[in-house]
Design an enzyme around this catalytic site. Structure first.
Site, PDB file in Angstrom:
ATOM      1  N   ASP A 103       0.850  -1.184   0.000  1.00  0.00           N
ATOM      2  CA  ASP A 103       0.000   0.000   0.000  1.00  0.00           C
ATOM      3  C   ASP A 103       0.890   1.239   0.000  1.00  0.00           C
ATOM      4  O   ASP A 103       1.991   1.214   0.559  1.00  0.00           O
ATOM      5  CB  ASP A 103      -0.891  -0.005   1.250  1.00  0.00           C
ATOM      6  CG  ASP A 103      -2.233   0.676   1.000  1.00  0.00           C
ATOM      7  OD1 ASP A 103      -2.376   1.374  -0.018  1.00  0.00           O
ATOM      8  OD2 ASP A 103      -3.130   0.492   1.831  1.00  0.00           O
ATOM      9  N   GLN A 132      -4.738   0.991  -5.079  1.00  0.00           N
ATOM     10  CA  GLN A 132      -4.067   1.629  -6.211  1.00  0.00           C
ATOM     11  C   GLN A 132      -2.669   1.051  -6.444  1.00  0.00           C
ATOM     12  O   GLN A 132      -2.294   0.702  -7.564  1.00  0.00           O
ATOM     13  CB  GLN A 132      -3.966   3.137  -5.973  1.00  0.00           C
ATOM     14  CG  GLN A 132      -3.119   3.841  -7.035  1.00  0.00           C
ATOM     15  CD  GLN A 132      -3.180   5.352  -6.932  1.00  0.00           C
ATOM     16  OE1 GLN A 132      -4.067   5.911  -6.290  1.00  0.00           O
ATOM     17  NE2 GLN A 132      -2.226   6.011  -7.579  1.00  0.00           N
ATOM     18  N   PHE A 133      -1.902   0.929  -5.364  1.00  0.00           N
ATOM     19  CA  PHE A 133      -0.521   0.448  -5.482  1.00  0.00           C
ATOM     20  C   PHE A 133      -0.480  -0.971  -6.065  1.00  0.00           C
ATOM     21  O   PHE A 133       0.332  -1.273  -6.945  1.00  0.00           O
ATOM     22  CB  PHE A 133       0.133   0.488  -4.094  1.00  0.00           C
ATOM     23  CG  PHE A 133       1.542  -0.025  -4.041  1.00  0.00           C
ATOM     24  CD1 PHE A 133       2.549   0.586  -4.774  1.00  0.00           C
ATOM     25  CD2 PHE A 133       1.873  -1.125  -3.250  1.00  0.00           C
ATOM     26  CE1 PHE A 133       3.862   0.107  -4.723  1.00  0.00           C
ATOM     27  CE2 PHE A 133       3.177  -1.603  -3.184  1.00  0.00           C
ATOM     28  CZ  PHE A 133       4.172  -0.982  -3.928  1.00  0.00           C
ATOM     29  N   ASP A 205     -11.071  10.876   9.774  1.00  0.00           N
ATOM     30  CA  ASP A 205      -9.701  11.270  10.080  1.00  0.00           C
ATOM     31  C   ASP A 205      -8.984  10.292  11.016  1.00  0.00           C
ATOM     32  O   ASP A 205      -8.652  10.613  12.155  1.00  0.00           O
ATOM     33  CB  ASP A 205      -9.715  12.682  10.700  1.00  0.00           C
ATOM     34  CG  ASP A 205      -8.303  13.190  10.933  1.00  0.00           C
ATOM     35  OD1 ASP A 205      -7.377  12.705  10.246  1.00  0.00           O
ATOM     36  OD2 ASP A 205      -8.134  14.056  11.811  1.00  0.00           O
ATOM     37  N   GLY A 212      -9.875  -3.083   4.541  1.00  0.00           N
ATOM     38  CA  GLY A 212      -9.717  -3.687   3.209  1.00  0.00           C
ATOM     39  C   GLY A 212     -10.354  -5.074   3.184  1.00  0.00           C
ATOM     40  O   GLY A 212     -11.006  -5.459   2.203  1.00  0.00           O
ATOM     41  N   ASP A 213     -10.177  -5.811   4.265  1.00  0.00           N
ATOM     42  CA  ASP A 213     -10.723  -7.168   4.350  1.00  0.00           C
ATOM     43  C   ASP A 213     -12.246  -7.140   4.476  1.00  0.00           C
ATOM     44  O   ASP A 213     -12.946  -7.950   3.866  1.00  0.00           O
ATOM     45  CB  ASP A 213     -10.101  -7.904   5.550  1.00  0.00           C
ATOM     46  CG  ASP A 213      -8.586  -7.948   5.439  1.00  0.00           C
ATOM     47  OD1 ASP A 213      -8.076  -7.990   4.307  1.00  0.00           O
ATOM     48  OD2 ASP A 213      -7.909  -7.935   6.485  1.00  0.00           O
TER      49      ASP A 213
HETATM   50  P1  ATP Z   1      -6.076  -3.339   0.879  1.00  0.00           P
HETATM   51  O1  ATP Z   1      -6.549  -3.680   2.226  1.00  0.00           O
HETATM   52  O2  ATP Z   1      -6.296  -4.430  -0.108  1.00  0.00           O
HETATM   53  O3  ATP Z   1      -4.692  -2.785   0.881  1.00  0.00           O
HETATM   54  P2  ATP Z   1      -7.108  -0.713   0.703  1.00  0.00           P
HETATM   55  O4  ATP Z   1      -5.782  -0.153   1.017  1.00  0.00           O
HETATM   56  O5  ATP Z   1      -7.879  -0.063  -0.390  1.00  0.00           O
HETATM   57  O6  ATP Z   1      -7.068  -2.215   0.336  1.00  0.00           O
HETATM   58  P3  ATP Z   1      -8.395   0.587   2.877  1.00  0.00           P
HETATM   59  O7  ATP Z   1      -7.478   1.737   2.685  1.00  0.00           O
HETATM   60  O8  ATP Z   1      -8.645   0.085   4.231  1.00  0.00           O
HETATM   61  O9  ATP Z   1      -7.996  -0.684   2.031  1.00  0.00           O
HETATM   62  O10 ATP Z   1      -9.796   1.026   2.233  1.00  0.00           O
HETATM   63  C1  ATP Z   1     -10.851   0.125   1.997  1.00  0.00           C
HETATM   64  C2  ATP Z   1     -12.177   0.823   2.225  1.00  0.00           C
HETATM   65  O11 ATP Z   1     -12.310   1.108   3.619  1.00  0.00           O
HETATM   66  C3  ATP Z   1     -12.346   2.158   1.531  1.00  0.00           C
HETATM   67  O12 ATP Z   1     -12.924   2.001   0.246  1.00  0.00           O
HETATM   68  C4  ATP Z   1     -13.298   2.897   2.470  1.00  0.00           C
HETATM   69  O13 ATP Z   1     -14.617   2.535   2.155  1.00  0.00           O
HETATM   70  C5  ATP Z   1     -12.966   2.334   3.838  1.00  0.00           C
HETATM   71  N1  ATP Z   1     -12.042   3.209   4.586  1.00  0.00           N
HETATM   72  C6  ATP Z   1     -10.779   2.909   4.983  1.00  0.00           C
HETATM   73  N2  ATP Z   1     -10.228   3.932   5.654  1.00  0.00           N
HETATM   74  C7  ATP Z   1     -11.158   4.911   5.690  1.00  0.00           C
HETATM   75  C8  ATP Z   1     -11.203   6.241   6.251  1.00  0.00           C
HETATM   76  N3  ATP Z   1     -10.165   6.771   6.895  1.00  0.00           N
HETATM   77  N4  ATP Z   1     -12.339   6.958   6.098  1.00  0.00           N
HETATM   78  C9  ATP Z   1     -13.388   6.461   5.460  1.00  0.00           C
HETATM   79  N5  ATP Z   1     -13.408   5.227   4.899  1.00  0.00           N
HETATM   80  C10 ATP Z   1     -12.324   4.450   5.018  1.00  0.00           C
HETATM   81  N1  PLP Z   2      -3.913  -9.323   8.336  1.00  0.00           N
HETATM   82  C1  PLP Z   2      -3.048  -8.944   9.298  1.00  0.00           C
HETATM   83  C2  PLP Z   2      -2.488  -9.976  10.214  1.00  0.00           C
HETATM   84  C3  PLP Z   2      -2.693  -7.613   9.460  1.00  0.00           C
HETATM   85  O1  PLP Z   2      -1.839  -7.262  10.428  1.00  0.00           O
HETATM   86  C4  PLP Z   2      -3.246  -6.661   8.583  1.00  0.00           C
HETATM   87  C5  PLP Z   2      -2.881  -5.247   8.700  1.00  0.00           C
HETATM   88  O2  PLP Z   2      -2.197  -4.851   9.610  1.00  0.00           O
HETATM   89  C6  PLP Z   2      -4.147  -7.067   7.594  1.00  0.00           C
HETATM   90  C7  PLP Z   2      -4.456  -8.415   7.491  1.00  0.00           C
HETATM   91  C8  PLP Z   2      -4.748  -6.112   6.605  1.00  0.00           C
HETATM   92  O3  PLP Z   2      -5.877  -5.433   6.999  1.00  0.00           O
HETATM   93  P1  PLP Z   2      -6.633  -4.446   5.983  1.00  0.00           P
HETATM   94  O4  PLP Z   2      -8.020  -4.999   5.815  1.00  0.00           O
HETATM   95  O5  PLP Z   2      -6.641  -3.101   6.637  1.00  0.00           O
HETATM   96  O6  PLP Z   2      -5.931  -4.409   4.683  1.00  0.00           O
HETATM   97 MG    MG Z   3      -5.067   1.222   2.205  1.00  0.00          MG
HETATM   98 NA    NA Z   4      -8.056  -3.967  -1.543  1.00  0.00          NA
HETATM   99 MG    MG Z   5      -5.777  -5.311   3.037  1.00  0.00          MG
END
Ligand code: ATP
Ligand code: PLP
Ligand code: MG
Ligand code: NA
Ligand code: MG
Length: 290
Positions: A103, A132-133, A205, A212-213
């Site tokens: 990320d 994105q990354f 904030d 993400g999960d």
């Molecule tokens: P991955 O977990 O695969 O790296 P990612 O980096 O896109 O994916 P997050 O950055 O956690 O995962 O974002 C996933 C979703 O979680 C976003 O689309 C949004 O809906 C929600 N989300 C995460 N952080 C915030 C935040 N600070 N404010 C509002 N929504 C958030």
């Molecule tokens: N699984 C483990 C064990 C983790 O420590 C993390 C992040 O720290 C994740 C999964 C990923 O979580 P996310 O849904 O925020 O991408």
């Molecule tokens: Mg992220």
């Molecule tokens: Na994702």
């Molecule tokens: Mg993730």
């Protein structure tokens, strides 16, 4: 008809990432969930201390859908062969792949996983949820504009998946810097065209872990109910995310007290408390069709 999900992700004893972030919400929505814990940790890696217990994956059920998280090349290859066998044995199986590699410019798996993802995993995926990354790594293209994102999603379609969602990007939102941008693309049945959608998500904030999960799990659930309507599935998914992160943020600030920044422990997702929102999310965001 009953829908069964095999979820291969990490397990944490305390808190909500990986399987802990996916199982409860999927069960609440009526899915049978079989889970394999790819690793077992005491808590997620954002906490101060961490214990690690490796686990051997074992399988004895036939799933309909599938998500996972992995850091090890040989484990990834085992998973590839399992998906191949399951796809042969179960017509209609939907494989959701969250290609967890990194990320914000930082790779957090070994580099030798990238070719396995590109050549073996992504071609098997029906739904792909990179950030994105990860999308940039998989396609070798940088995303600086919305047009770049559209092009990258088309390149990802060419690699296999009919549904691609960029779960978060650094693209500027037209609504200002209080919003984060996510995009999705779904191929139209049997044609080379696709529907592209974009969403400006109100940003809270704080830095959340497990979101993400949860996003991937909710996208799986809502695309199951709306298989040909990514806009609706996307709006319901992001609405759940909004309810959960807002509730979590309010609670974390109350716990931290005035003027203090909440800790990682205080920012653990308020999952159980969000049960009603997960079951029946009021739609609080609207996706734009591009
Ligand atoms: P991955 O977990 O695969 O790296 P990612 O980096 O896109 O994916 P997050 O950055 O956690 O995962 O974002 C996933 C979703 O979680 C976003 O689309 C949004 O809906 C929600 N989300 C995460 N952080 C915030 C935040 N600070 N404010 C509002 N929504 C958030
Ligand atoms: N699984 C483990 C064990 C983790 O420590 C993390 C992040 O720290 C994740 C999964 C990923 O979580 P996310 O849904 O925020 O991408
Ligand atoms: Mg992220
Ligand atoms: Na994702
Ligand atoms: Mg993730």
């Amino acid at each position: 008809m009953e829908c069964r999900i095999l979820s291969i992700q990490s397990h944490v004893v305390r808190g909500y990432v990986g399987n802990k972030s996916a199982t409860f919400p999927l069960q609440v929505l009526g899915f049978e969930v079989d889970s394999i814990n790819s690793v077992q940790f005491s808590n997620h890696t954002g906490w101060f201390c961490l214990f690690r217990v490796e686990r051997n994956p074992k399988m004895d059920t036939v799933p309909h859908s599938y998500i996972w998280y992995c850091k090890d090349k040989s484990f990834l290859e085992v998973v590839v062969s399992i998906i191949q066998e399951l796809k042969k044995a179960t017509p209609g199986l939907v494989y959701v792949c969250d290609p967890v590699m990194g990320d914000h410019g930082l790779l957090y798996v070994p580099e030798n996983l990238l070719p396995v993802y590109k050549n073996e995993v992504v071609p098997l995926a029906d739904i792909l949820t990179p950030n994105q990354f990860e999308a940039e790594l998989l396609t070798g293209r940088k995303i600086k504009t919305e047009d770049d994102a559209v092009e990258v999603m088309d390149l990802l379609h060419e690699m296999g998946p009919d549904t691609v969602v960029l779960t978060s990007t650094d693209l500027p939102s037209k609504h200002g810097d209080q919003f984060l941008v996510a995009l999705g693309s779904q191929k139209t049945n049997g044609t080379s065209s696709s529907q592209k959608i974009c969403m400006d998500i109100p940003q809270v904030d704080a830095v959340f872990v497990g979101t993400g999960d949860l996003f991937a799990a909710m996208l799986l659930a809502w695309t199951h109910h709306h298989p040909k309507d990514l806009k609706t599935a996307f709006e319901k998914t992001v609405s759940v995310m909004q309810h959960v992160v807002k509730r979590t943020f309010t609670y974390a600030n109350e716990m931290a007290g005035p003027g203090n920044k909440p800790s990682a422990a205080q920012l653990e997702l308020r999952m159980i408390q969000s049960k009603a929102d997960i079951e029946n999310p009021s739609v609080v965001v609207e996706a734009k069709v591009l």
